[in-house]
Enzyme design. Structure first.
Site, PDB file in Angstrom:
ATOM      1  CB  VAL A 135      -0.936  -0.002   1.223  1.00  0.00           C
ATOM      2  CG1 VAL A 135      -1.827   1.232   1.223  1.00  0.00           C
ATOM      3  CG2 VAL A 135      -1.788  -1.273   1.242  1.00  0.00           C
ATOM      4  N   PRO A 136       1.270   1.710  -1.200  1.00  0.00           N
ATOM      5  CG  PRO A 136       1.295   2.284  -3.464  1.00  0.00           C
ATOM      6  CD  PRO A 136       0.593   1.412  -2.459  1.00  0.00           C
ATOM      7  CB  CYS A 137       1.818   5.469   2.455  1.00  0.00           C
ATOM      8  SG  CYS A 137       2.979   4.492   3.413  1.00  0.00           S
ATOM      9  CG  HIS A 138       6.709   4.590  -1.474  1.00  0.00           C
ATOM     10  ND1 HIS A 138       6.060   3.367  -1.368  1.00  0.00           N
ATOM     11  CD2 HIS A 138       7.100   4.694  -2.772  1.00  0.00           C
ATOM     12  CE1 HIS A 138       6.080   2.765  -2.545  1.00  0.00           C
ATOM     13  NE2 HIS A 138       6.703   3.557  -3.419  1.00  0.00           N
ATOM     14  NE  ARG A 139       4.241   3.649  -6.010  1.00  0.00           N
ATOM     15  CZ  ARG A 139       3.755   2.484  -6.395  1.00  0.00           C
ATOM     16  NH1 ARG A 139       2.451   2.334  -6.567  1.00  0.00           N
ATOM     17  NH2 ARG A 139       4.565   1.458  -6.611  1.00  0.00           N
TER      18      ARG A 139
END
Length: 170
Positions: A135-139
């Protein structure tokens, strides 16, 4: 009590620990060498006793492919997160649709989640995400394009964004 399989995968920015449930869905993941440290990040209903594994099949294969440049290999990996709030669950699903190399701002993320005025709630969804990378919260970036925060450190976030073809200001 539920048994969770755990593994630690070496990455260029350090170890990535992953916990999966009996169905193989990722319940937690983070850039740490200590899988047990991920358990408190999970909703209590998803926790269990950890069983160390050398690898986790589809999950390990997907992470290795991602690290080798197949940036969408993590997309089909099932994720199981639970929250008592409807918005968080929806926001986590929306995050999974943010494409590699196309980060969004917190404001843009709130808009994608259907609540443009809920910028703080969007930021909270990132902060409460227990399944980093999948769940790419780094994006998600600040409005000015700077990195903002990341539970696993700004060096990790910067590396992930650079790996995905987007280098940003720190």
């Amino acid at each position: 009590m539920t048994t969770l399989d755990s593994t630690v995968i070496d990455t260029p920015v350090g170890p990535l620990s992953v916990l999966t449930g009996p169905d193989g869905a990722v319940r937690a993941a983070g850039f740490t060498a200590e899988p047990a440290g991920l358990v408190p990040l999970m909703h209590p209903s998803l926790r269990g006793e950890l069983r160390d594994r050398t690898e986790l099949g589809l999950v390990t294969t997907a992470v290795r492919a991602y690290l080798d440049g197949d940036l969408t290999s993590i997309d089909p990996v099932p994720v199981a997160q639970h929250t008592d709030g409807i918005f968080l669950a929806h926001a986590w699903q929306v995050l999974r649709d943010v494409k590699p190399g196309e980060p969004v701002t917190y404001t843009g993320f709130a808009e994608l989640a259907g609540r443009p005025a809920a910028v703080r709630a969007a930021a909270a969804a990132c902060a409460r995400n227990a399944a980093a990378l999948f769940v790419p919260c780094h994006r998600v970036l600040r409005t000015d394009g700077t990195l903002g925060g990341y539970r696993w450190g700004l060096d990790v976030k910067k590396w992930l964004l650079g790996h995905e073809g987007r280098v940003t200001a720190s």
